[in-house]
Design a protein around this motif. Structure first.
Motif, PDB file in Angstrom:
ATOM      1  N   THR A   1       0.838  -1.200   0.000  1.00  0.00           N
ATOM      2  CA  THR A   1       0.000   0.000   0.000  1.00  0.00           C
ATOM      3  C   THR A   1       0.877   1.256   0.000  1.00  0.00           C
ATOM      4  O   THR A   1       0.636   2.193  -0.768  1.00  0.00           O
ATOM      5  N   VAL A   2       1.907   1.265   0.839  1.00  0.00           N
ATOM      6  CA  VAL A   2       2.837   2.400   0.871  1.00  0.00           C
ATOM      7  C   VAL A   2       3.563   2.540  -0.462  1.00  0.00           C
ATOM      8  O   VAL A   2       3.734   3.653  -0.976  1.00  0.00           O
ATOM      9  N   ARG A   3       3.964   1.428  -1.048  1.00  0.00           N
ATOM     10  CA  ARG A   3       4.644   1.455  -2.354  1.00  0.00           C
ATOM     11  C   ARG A   3       3.744   2.071  -3.416  1.00  0.00           C
ATOM     12  O   ARG A   3       4.193   2.878  -4.237  1.00  0.00           O
ATOM     13  N   LEU A   4       2.473   1.719  -3.403  1.00  0.00           N
ATOM     14  CA  LEU A   4       1.524   2.303  -4.353  1.00  0.00           C
ATOM     15  C   LEU A   4       1.367   3.805  -4.116  1.00  0.00           C
ATOM     16  O   LEU A   4       1.296   4.588  -5.068  1.00  0.00           O
ATOM     17  N   LEU A   5       1.329   4.220  -2.861  1.00  0.00           N
ATOM     18  CA  LEU A   5       1.253   5.651  -2.538  1.00  0.00           C
ATOM     19  C   LEU A   5       2.489   6.391  -3.040  1.00  0.00           C
ATOM     20  O   LEU A   5       2.383   7.479  -3.612  1.00  0.00           O
ATOM     21  N   GLN A   6       3.655   5.812  -2.816  1.00  0.00           N
ATOM     22  CA  GLN A   6       4.898   6.441  -3.256  1.00  0.00           C
ATOM     23  C   GLN A   6       4.961   6.577  -4.773  1.00  0.00           C
ATOM     24  O   GLN A   6       5.582   7.500  -5.287  1.00  0.00           O
ATOM     25  N   ALA A   7       4.297   5.666  -5.472  1.00  0.00           N
ATOM     26  CA  ALA A   7       4.264   5.721  -6.937  1.00  0.00           C
ATOM     27  C   ALA A   7       3.193   6.689  -7.432  1.00  0.00           C
ATOM     28  O   ALA A   7       2.972   6.808  -8.633  1.00  0.00           O
ATOM     29  N   GLY A   8       2.512   7.367  -6.510  1.00  0.00           N
ATOM     30  CA  GLY A   8       1.481   8.324  -6.886  1.00  0.00           C
ATOM     31  C   GLY A   8       0.173   7.680  -7.302  1.00  0.00           C
ATOM     32  O   GLY A   8      -0.650   8.299  -7.965  1.00  0.00           O
ATOM     33  N   ARG A   9      -0.059   6.459  -6.900  1.00  0.00           N
ATOM     34  CA  ARG A   9      -1.261   5.711  -7.278  1.00  0.00           C
ATOM     35  C   ARG A   9      -2.214   5.656  -6.092  1.00  0.00           C
ATOM     36  O   ARG A   9      -2.400   4.617  -5.465  1.00  0.00           O
TER      37      ARG A   9
END
Length: 126
Positions: free
Chosen positions: A89-97
């Motif tokens: 979830t954090v990885r998706l946030l960091q990717a702007g998603r």
């Protein structure tokens, strides 16, 4: 009381669960390359369903506390992965998603609770 034998069984089941998670996640990534971490989602939903069913069996006194510890805490504890779901979830946030991260976080949470309830309810009918 946790006997040394039960401790060993839970530990071995935990290792087996982690191996199952690793294999299933790799297979899902091969079959379904997608923007969402479907392997982790499938693992957490199926593990929640199984734990709900085990809890239902124990509530009906069809499963002992030792078996619940071995399968529930050991196997399913090693199989399911809240930390990986959180990281993804954090990885998706960091990717702007933002939308994908919300779907992953809230969908996994709601889906896991519903899967556990479904597992518990299905066992109650048998």
């Amino acid at each position: 009381m946790l006997s040394p034998g039960l401790f060993l069984v839970v530990a071995l089941c935990g290792g087996l669960g982690a191996c199952l998670r690793f294999v299933l996640d790799a297979l899902v990534k091969q079959w379904l390359p997608a923007p969402l971490p479907w392997g982790t989602i499938l693992i957490n939903l199926s593990g929640s369903f199984a734990l709900g069913a085990l809890t239902g069996l124990m509530a009906q006194q069809l499963l002992s506390a030792q078996w619940l510890a071995a399968i529930g805490s050991g196997l399913l504890g090693g199989y399911t992965t809240f930390s990986t779901a959180s990281f993804e979830t954090v990885r998706l946030l960091q990717a702007g998603r933002l939308a994908a991260s919300l779907v992953n976080a809230l969908g996994t949470l709601a889906g896991a609770v519903l899967a556990a309830l479904l597992g518990f309810q299905l066992v109650g009918f048998f």
